[in-house]
Design a protein around this motif. Structure first.
Motif, PDB file in Angstrom:
ATOM      1  N   VAL A   1      -2.680   0.732 -10.713  1.00 14.75           N
ATOM      2  CA  VAL A   1      -3.046  -0.710 -10.584  1.00 14.75           C
ATOM      3  C   VAL A   1      -2.266  -1.781 -11.102  1.00 14.75           C
ATOM      4  N   ARG A   2      -1.741  -1.493 -12.373  1.00 14.00           N
ATOM      5  CA  ARG A   2      -0.719  -2.576 -13.016  1.00 14.00           C
ATOM      6  C   ARG A   2       0.291  -2.679 -11.927  1.00 14.00           C
ATOM      7  N   PHE A   3       0.884  -1.379 -11.077  1.00 17.20           N
ATOM      8  CA  PHE A   3       1.949  -1.546 -10.450  1.00 17.20           C
ATOM      9  C   PHE A   3       1.555  -2.650  -9.247  1.00 17.20           C
ATOM     10  N   GLY A   4       0.458  -2.416  -8.710  1.00 23.10           N
ATOM     11  CA  GLY A   4       0.000  -3.128  -7.592  1.00 23.10           C
ATOM     12  C   GLY A   4       0.075  -4.735  -8.063  1.00 23.10           C
ATOM     13  N   PHE A   5      -0.329  -4.943  -9.035  1.00 21.14           N
ATOM     14  CA  PHE A   5      -0.387  -6.553  -9.537  1.00 21.14           C
ATOM     15  C   PHE A   5       1.203  -6.849  -9.942  1.00 21.14           C
ATOM     16  N   GLY A   6       1.874  -5.751 -10.189  1.00 22.71           N
ATOM     17  CA  GLY A   6       3.521  -6.095 -10.319  1.00 22.71           C
ATOM     18  C   GLY A   6       4.082  -6.483  -8.984  1.00 22.71           C
ATOM     19  N   MET A   7       3.743  -5.719  -8.075  1.00 20.26           N
ATOM     20  CA  MET A   7       4.420  -5.949  -6.741  1.00 20.26           C
ATOM     21  C   MET A   7       3.927  -7.096  -6.004  1.00 20.26           C
TER      22      MET A   7
ATOM     23  N   ARG B   1       0.913  -1.183   0.004  1.00 21.20           N
ATOM     24  CA  ARG B   1      -0.061  -0.035   0.071  1.00 21.20           C
ATOM     25  C   ARG B   1       0.838   1.138   0.148  1.00 21.20           C
ATOM     26  N   GLU B   2       1.994   1.249   0.756  1.00 19.63           N
ATOM     27  CA  GLU B   2       2.661   2.437   0.794  1.00 19.63           C
ATOM     28  C   GLU B   2       3.712   2.647  -0.437  1.00 19.63           C
ATOM     29  N   ARG B   3       3.960   1.490  -1.016  1.00 23.24           N
ATOM     30  CA  ARG B   3       4.629   1.683  -2.409  1.00 23.24           C
ATOM     31  C   ARG B   3       3.716   2.141  -3.375  1.00 23.24           C
ATOM     32  N   GLY B   4       2.643   1.459  -3.332  1.00 23.26           N
ATOM     33  CA  GLY B   4       1.541   1.818  -4.290  1.00 23.26           C
ATOM     34  C   GLY B   4       1.082   3.214  -4.355  1.00 23.26           C
ATOM     35  N   THR B   5       0.973   3.868  -3.094  1.00 22.71           N
ATOM     36  CA  THR B   5       0.600   5.151  -3.045  1.00 22.71           C
ATOM     37  C   THR B   5       1.759   6.260  -3.383  1.00 22.71           C
ATOM     38  N   ALA B   6       3.115   5.797  -3.087  1.00 21.68           N
ATOM     39  CA  ALA B   6       4.105   6.591  -3.379  1.00 21.68           C
ATOM     40  C   ALA B   6       4.104   6.614  -5.062  1.00 21.68           C
ATOM     41  N   TYR B   7       3.912   5.417  -5.670  1.00 24.90           N
ATOM     42  CA  TYR B   7       3.981   5.323  -6.990  1.00 24.90           C
ATOM     43  C   TYR B   7       2.815   5.988  -7.829  1.00 24.90           C
ATOM     44  N   ALA B   8       1.779   6.154  -7.029  1.00 22.89           N
ATOM     45  CA  ALA B   8       0.575   6.929  -7.792  1.00 22.89           C
ATOM     46  C   ALA B   8       1.041   8.375  -7.861  1.00 22.89           C
ATOM     47  N   ARG B   9       1.816   8.885  -6.773  1.00 24.99           N
ATOM     48  CA  ARG B   9       2.017  10.316  -6.379  1.00 24.99           C
ATOM     49  C   ARG B   9       2.991  10.761  -7.463  1.00 24.99           C
ATOM     50  N   GLU B  10       3.708   9.666  -8.458  1.00 22.81           N
ATOM     51  CA  GLU B  10       4.810  10.286  -9.181  1.00 22.81           C
ATOM     52  C   GLU B  10       3.893  10.496 -10.518  1.00 22.81           C
ATOM     53  N   GLU B  11       2.944  11.332 -10.584  1.00 18.25           N
ATOM     54  CA  GLU B  11       2.208  11.853 -11.743  1.00 18.25           C
ATOM     55  C   GLU B  11       1.904  10.643 -12.760  1.00 18.25           C
ATOM     56  N   ARG B  12       1.300   9.434 -11.957  1.00 17.47           N
ATOM     57  CA  ARG B  12       0.803   8.268 -12.525  1.00 17.47           C
ATOM     58  C   ARG B  12      -0.539   8.403 -12.603  1.00 17.47           C
ATOM     59  N   THR B  13      -0.964   7.739 -13.831  1.00 19.28           N
ATOM     60  CA  THR B  13      -2.504   7.416 -13.530  1.00 19.28           C
ATOM     61  C   THR B  13      -2.987   6.332 -12.530  1.00 19.28           C
ATOM     62  N   VAL B  14      -4.154   6.113 -12.345  1.00 22.02           N
ATOM     63  CA  VAL B  14      -4.793   5.195 -11.503  1.00 22.02           C
ATOM     64  C   VAL B  14      -4.574   3.760 -11.858  1.00 22.02           C
ATOM     65  N   HIS B  15      -4.664   3.854 -13.304  1.00 22.39           N
ATOM     66  CA  HIS B  15      -4.514   2.709 -14.064  1.00 22.39           C
ATOM     67  C   HIS B  15      -2.986   2.065 -14.014  1.00 22.39           C
ATOM     68  N   ASP B  16      -2.091   3.073 -14.064  1.00 22.21           N
ATOM     69  CA  ASP B  16      -0.740   2.892 -14.051  1.00 22.21           C
ATOM     70  C   ASP B  16      -0.540   2.089 -12.329  1.00 22.21           C
TER      71      ASP B  16
ATOM     72  N   THR C   1      -8.163  -8.696   2.851  1.00 22.06           N
ATOM     73  CA  THR C   1      -7.145  -7.342   2.643  1.00 22.06           C
ATOM     74  C   THR C   1      -6.944  -6.974   1.332  1.00 22.06           C
ATOM     75  N   MET C   2      -6.936  -7.856   0.417  1.00 21.19           N
ATOM     76  CA  MET C   2      -6.818  -7.496  -0.969  1.00 21.19           C
ATOM     77  C   MET C   2      -7.890  -6.763  -1.396  1.00 21.19           C
ATOM     78  N   THR C   3      -9.152  -7.415  -0.922  1.00 22.39           N
ATOM     79  CA  THR C   3     -10.298  -6.770  -1.608  1.00 22.39           C
ATOM     80  C   THR C   3     -10.648  -5.335  -1.122  1.00 22.39           C
ATOM     81  N   GLU C   4      -9.879  -4.869   0.264  1.00 26.53           N
ATOM     82  CA  GLU C   4      -9.975  -3.576   0.448  1.00 26.53           C
ATOM     83  C   GLU C   4      -9.106  -2.837  -0.259  1.00 26.53           C
ATOM     84  N   LEU C   5      -7.942  -3.123  -0.538  1.00 23.49           N
ATOM     85  CA  LEU C   5      -6.833  -2.757  -1.670  1.00 23.49           C
ATOM     86  C   LEU C   5      -7.595  -2.171  -2.722  1.00 23.49           C
ATOM     87  N   HIS C   6      -8.183  -3.096  -3.437  1.00 20.20           N
ATOM     88  CA  HIS C   6      -8.853  -2.816  -4.636  1.00 20.20           C
ATOM     89  C   HIS C   6     -10.135  -1.931  -4.600  1.00 20.20           C
TER      90      HIS C   6
END
Length: 225
Positions: free
Chosen positions: A90-96, A73-88, A127-132
């Motif tokens: 999401v894909r990053f979350g699956f990658g992690m 969650r922390e990494r995903g939030t930080a990644y999203a702040r780097e001017e990424r789209t929500v879709h980016d 837990t995963m459902t909450e993240l989604h």
């Protein structure tokens, strides 16, 4: 002299939990049976100390999974702040998720044989459902109106976990033979079957799994170094 409220937190509980986590991973990787009797001496703690932190193997696995998802969650939030789209994001979350499964292949494959109850699996799903839920909220109108339900998020979780479990089992012999399984195909499969409105990928389009997994592998390596 500093007051009680100013004293630093006692580091011993955190060290004990970390030792138990490490013992669980090591014992599983060695194909040993994971029981409290086996874990406690390997972690250098008593049974009483183990039970002062965890009620049993269900609770231990839940704590280990929670640690993984807190980090995700922390990494995903930080990644999203780097001017990424929500879709980016999401894909990053699956990658992690896939990077974690790949990096801890032996542990997770062995954990499939732990003697814990179905409750642990449901904790993982919840837990995963909450993240989604967080991700679909940010997507807003990109989510089709008839698919804005918890059941849909659970279906996404279930499909990705089923693919991860299949990959762990199907690559067992490769690790037994000394190989290092590559999970690029796993990530590619997950991104290909998850709905396009969620990943932002057009049906049949390249998933970019190879490049994404390289990024996520480095993130996991940095986290655990």
């Amino acid at each position: 002299m500093p007051s009680t409220s100013e004293r630093a937190p006692d580091p011993r509980p955190a060290r004990t939990r970390a030792a138990i986590f490490a013992a669980a991973r090591d014992l599983t990787a060695a194909d040993g049976e994971v029981t409290v009797n086996a874990l406690a001496p390997r972690a250098g703690v008593s049974r009483a100390a183990f039970y002062s932190h965890f009620s049993g193997l269900d609770d231990l696995m839940g704590a280990m999974l929670s640690q993984m998802f807190d980090s995700a969650r922390e990494r995903g939030t930080a990644y999203a702040r780097e001017e990424r789209t929500v879709h980016d994001a999401v894909r990053f979350g699956f990658g992690m998720l896939v990077a974690y499964v790949e990096r801890h292949h032996t542990f997770l494959r062995g954990a499939l044989e732990w003697k814990f109850s179905h409750r642990t699996y449901m904790i993982l799903v919840d837990t995963m459902t909450e993240l989604h839920a967080e991700a679909t909220t940010h997507l807003g109108d990109d989510v089709p109106a008839h698919l804005r339900s918890e059941d849909v998020r659970r279906a996404i979780v279930g499909s990705s976990l089923a693919l991860c479990e299949h990959w762990l089992v199907s690559t067992k012999q490769e690790t037994v033979d000394g190989g290092v399984p590559d999970a690029t195909g796993l990530l590619d499969s997950i991104l290909a079957v998850i709905p396009a409105w969620y990943t932002g990928l057009e049906p049949g389009a390249p998933t970019g799994a190879l490049e994404l997994l390289e990024i996520c592998r480095q993130v996991k390596a940095d986290e655990e170094s």
